[in-house]
Write a protein that holds these residues in place. Structure first.
Motif, short mmCIF file in Angstrom:
data_model
loop_
_atom_site.label_atom_id
_atom_site.label_comp_id
_atom_site.label_asym_id
_atom_site.label_seq_id
_atom_site.Cartn_x
_atom_site.Cartn_y
_atom_site.Cartn_z
N LEU A 96 17.02 26.00 0.95
CA LEU A 96 16.10 27.05 1.21
C LEU A 96 16.73 28.32 0.55
CD1 LEU A 96 16.12 26.32 5.11
CD2 LEU A 96 14.64 25.65 3.36
N TYR A 97 17.75 28.33 0.66
CA TYR A 97 18.52 29.79 -0.30
C TYR A 97 19.65 29.73 -0.55
CZ TYR A 97 19.73 31.33 4.28
OH TYR A 97 20.44 31.78 5.58
N THR A 98 20.29 30.45 -1.57
CA THR A 98 21.91 30.66 -1.93
C THR A 98 22.00 32.08 -1.72
OG1 THR A 98 21.63 28.72 -3.14
CG2 THR A 98 23.23 30.62 -3.50
N ARG A 99 23.02 32.57 -1.07
CA ARG A 99 23.28 34.26 -0.92
C ARG A 99 24.88 34.47 -1.27
NH1 ARG A 99 22.97 37.47 4.86
NH2 ARG A 99 22.92 39.59 3.80
N CYS A 100 24.83 35.53 -1.85
CA CYS A 100 26.05 36.09 -2.09
C CYS A 100 26.02 37.17 -0.87
CB CYS A 100 26.17 36.55 -3.37
SG CYS A 100 27.83 37.49 -3.66
N ALA A 101 26.94 37.17 -0.01
CA ALA A 101 26.94 38.16 1.30
C ALA A 101 27.79 39.29 0.97
CB ALA A 101 27.63 37.17 2.59
N PRO A 102 26.93 40.63 1.53
CA PRO A 102 27.85 41.58 1.26
C PRO A 102 28.97 41.78 2.40
CG PRO A 102 25.85 42.25 2.75
CD PRO A 102 25.82 40.54 2.04
N SER A 103 29.73 42.68 2.55
CA SER A 103 30.51 42.76 3.68
C SER A 103 29.98 42.51 5.08
CB SER A 103 31.33 43.83 3.49
OG SER A 103 32.39 44.16 4.52
N LEU A 104 30.74 41.53 5.61
CA LEU A 104 30.15 41.27 6.91
C LEU A 104 30.78 42.10 8.00
CD1 LEU A 104 29.41 37.53 6.68
CD2 LEU A 104 27.81 39.40 6.50
N ALA A 105 31.57 43.10 7.58
CA ALA A 105 32.56 43.78 8.87
C ALA A 105 31.72 44.89 9.63
CB ALA A 105 33.70 44.59 7.79
N PRO A 106 30.60 45.21 9.03
CA PRO A 106 29.83 46.05 9.89
C PRO A 106 29.45 45.52 11.38
CG PRO A 106 29.27 46.49 7.84
CD PRO A 106 29.97 45.28 7.74
N ASP A 107 29.47 46.37 12.50
CA ASP A 107 29.06 45.90 13.77
C ASP A 107 27.74 45.13 13.61
OD1 ASP A 107 31.66 46.78 14.66
OD2 ASP A 107 31.13 48.46 15.68
N ARG A 108 26.84 45.46 13.02
CA ARG A 108 25.52 44.95 13.16
C ARG A 108 25.48 43.31 12.84
NH1 ARG A 108 22.64 44.10 8.21
NH2 ARG A 108 20.64 44.41 9.44
N TYR A 109 26.50 42.66 12.56
CA TYR A 109 26.49 41.53 12.25
C TYR A 109 27.10 40.52 13.46
CZ TYR A 109 25.17 42.32 7.60
OH TYR A 109 24.77 42.63 6.36
N ASN A 110 27.77 41.51 14.56
CA ASN A 110 28.18 40.64 15.54
C ASN A 110 27.54 40.16 16.38
OD1 ASN A 110 30.40 42.49 14.85
ND2 ASN A 110 30.77 43.56 16.50
#
Length: 275
Positions: A96-110
């Motif tokens: 489907l896809y391959t992703r290099c993730a940015p920082s997942l530290a922000p609360d919006r990913y909780n």
């Protein structure tokens, strides 16, 4: 009872951070909602409100499944399609896809809740998460060769008639400010008159075997495309540009690649421009 909703997450500082959410409809349509980036392309670009992939049973097509990608931003909507015979014919894996993730530290990913599956933990200040998502038949499990298992990890779960597999690894450099994603697209060749070109393009619909999936998803695609990414978006990745060049030239030098370029180039459908 098999689940029809699964949220895939990874731990950061003891908190689960969402990567994607999978949902199965009553008609066996599989929807995968990305926990997408906040902005499309860059921080000055439009805000992204939705990004999802849908895998359809495509009952009227005996050999194919139709996979769609949809993204909604402040500038409107965009979509891509992926016709695959990986599930019905070859019992392979459709990427489907391959992703290099940015920082997942922000609360919006909780994320939290009973449907959450946590696949691991990492520190975005010291590493970058790189992962690929593919789909197969429910009984078809991806098995990593030993040589790949030392550097990559695997998580999977069945959902209805499908199995979603997430292959992931870490690059030991701080997570970049901007992420990176590439997905698979193919064309519908069923009514294509040119049999030579049809045969060539049909090859892209076969999906991937275990070894091919292990070798091609995850870090290698990032390295192949790293030149622009490293220079424009994440200077910390610049030392890897040389590796990307070697990897890219190695693929270009293969007999299969040269044959594909030669055959497709005759028809003007393949652009081998070096970017």
């Amino acid at each position: 009872m098999p689940k029809k909703n699964v949220e895939v997450a990874i731990g950061v500082g003891g908190i689960a951070k969402s990567l994607l959410k999978a949902q199965l409809s009553k008609r066996d349509d599989l929807y995968i909602f990305l926990r997408h980036a906040e902005f499309f392309e860059n921080i000055d670009g439009p805000v992204t409100s939705l990004q999802k992939y849908s895998v359809h049973p495509s009952l009227k097509m005996p050999e194919h499944n139709l996979i769609k990608q949809k993204i909604s931003t402040g500038n409107g909507e965009g979509s891509t399609v992926h016709f695959t015979r990986a599930l019905k014919v070859h019992n392979n894996f459709a990427e489907l896809y391959t992703r290099c993730a940015p920082s997942l530290a922000p609360d919006r990913y909780n994320v939290s809740g009973p449907d959450v599956i946590q696949i691991g933990n990492y520190n975005p200040e010291k590493a970058t998460l790189i992962y690929s998502v593919c789909v197969s038949r429910a009984e078809r499990q991806l098995r990593l060769p030993y040589s790949e298992s030392r550097s990559k990890r695997l998580a999977s779960f069945p959902i209805g008639p499908y199995r979603v597999s997430i292959l992931f690894t870490f690059c030991l450099l701080p997570s970049p400010r901007q992420g990176w994603l590439v997905h698979n697209t193919t064309v519908d060749t069923r009514d294509m008159a040119d049999l030579e070109i049809k045969a060539l393009l049909d090859g892209f619909q076969e999906g991937m075997s275990d070894s091919a999936a292990a070798a091609m998803i995850g870090l290698p695609p990032l390295l192949i495309n790293l030149r622009k990414f490293a220079i424009d978006e994440a200077p910390a990745f610049a030392p890897l540009v040389g590796i990307a060049t070697i990897c890219r030239e190695g693929i270009r030098g293969s007999k299969a690649y040269k044959k594909m370029v030669r055959e497709a180039g005759k028809k003007g459908i393949f652009d081998d421009t070096r970017r």
